[in-house]
Design a protein around this motif. Structure first.
Motif, mmCIF file in Angstrom:
data_model
loop_
_atom_site.group_PDB
_atom_site.id
_atom_site.type_symbol
_atom_site.label_atom_id
_atom_site.label_comp_id
_atom_site.label_asym_id
_atom_site.label_seq_id
_atom_site.Cartn_x
_atom_site.Cartn_y
_atom_site.Cartn_z
ATOM 1 N N HIS A 88 0.773 -1.119 0.022
ATOM 2 C CA HIS A 88 0.010 0.019 -0.224
ATOM 3 C C HIS A 88 0.845 1.100 0.099
ATOM 4 O O HIS A 88 1.964 1.286 0.251
ATOM 5 N N HIS A 90 1.722 5.318 1.155
ATOM 6 C CA HIS A 90 1.907 6.327 2.059
ATOM 7 C C HIS A 90 2.272 7.575 1.434
ATOM 8 O O HIS A 90 3.422 8.003 1.121
ATOM 9 N N SER A 98 3.298 1.637 9.592
ATOM 10 C CA SER A 98 2.858 2.118 10.969
ATOM 11 C C SER A 98 2.578 0.985 11.954
ATOM 12 O O SER A 98 2.579 -0.189 11.641
ATOM 13 N N ASP A 101 -0.035 -0.899 10.611
ATOM 14 C CA ASP A 101 0.640 -1.971 9.602
ATOM 15 C C ASP A 101 0.934 -3.061 10.260
ATOM 16 O O ASP A 101 0.814 -4.358 9.943
HETATM 17 ZN ZN LIG Z 1 0.807 1.936 6.044
#
Ligand SMILES: [Zn+2]
Length: 152
Positions: A88, A90, A98, A101
């Motif tokens: 994914h 950012h 994160s 995540d």
């Molecule tokens: Zn993320």
């Protein structure tokens, strides 16, 4: 260390998806071929928009992994392309995963019903002048997280 290779066609699809999404998050799942010792080459991927992809990707991940478990159990040669993990974007911050995540990937790899031994998370962003920045991490069933090498 796991080595993830992103060939030009996969990289181009990801760059196009990032450009298309602009400031919005986008993500999907990665399918890969086992091309060497600790080496996987991405062969296919899905693209989903923010607001739809998080839950969709999760259910797709479980479906794919559930299928793999089934085929493993039946000792059938299912396919040489397997679920590798997720990617994914950012769009506006660091490509490091994160805390959310990390928790999400640990939940997937730790779920015995999906039967994964590891999952990879690739986080991407397009920097100034459209230069791709990316990180890859591998999550294991023991809860550990390892930085992986990503070439593209
Ligand atoms: Zn993320």
């Amino acid at each position: 260390m796991l080595h993830i290779h992103l060939p030009p066609e996969s990289r181009d699809r990801l760059v196009a998806a990032l450009k298309d999404a602009g400031p919005r998050e986008v993500g999907g799942i990665l399918m890969a071929e086992h091309t060497g010792v600790n080496e996987f080459t991405v062969r296919d991927l899905t693209v989903h928009r923010r607001g739809t992809w998080t839950s969709f990707v999760r259910s797709l991940t479980e479906a794919v992994l559930g299928l793999r478990t089934f085929f493993n159990r039946t000792q059938r040669a299912y396919t040489r392309y397997n679920y590798l993990g997720e990617w994914h974007s950012h769009p506006s911050f660091s490509t490091q995963p994160s805390n959310t995540d990390d928790a999400s990937m640990r939940a997937i790899v730790g779920d015995p019903s999906v039967g994964a031994t590891f999952v990879v998370l690739v986080v991407l962003r397009l920097g100034d002048a459209g230069v791709l920045a990316a990180s890859a991490h591998t999550y294991l069933t023991d809860g550990s997280k390892h930085e992986s090498q990503l070439t593209y």
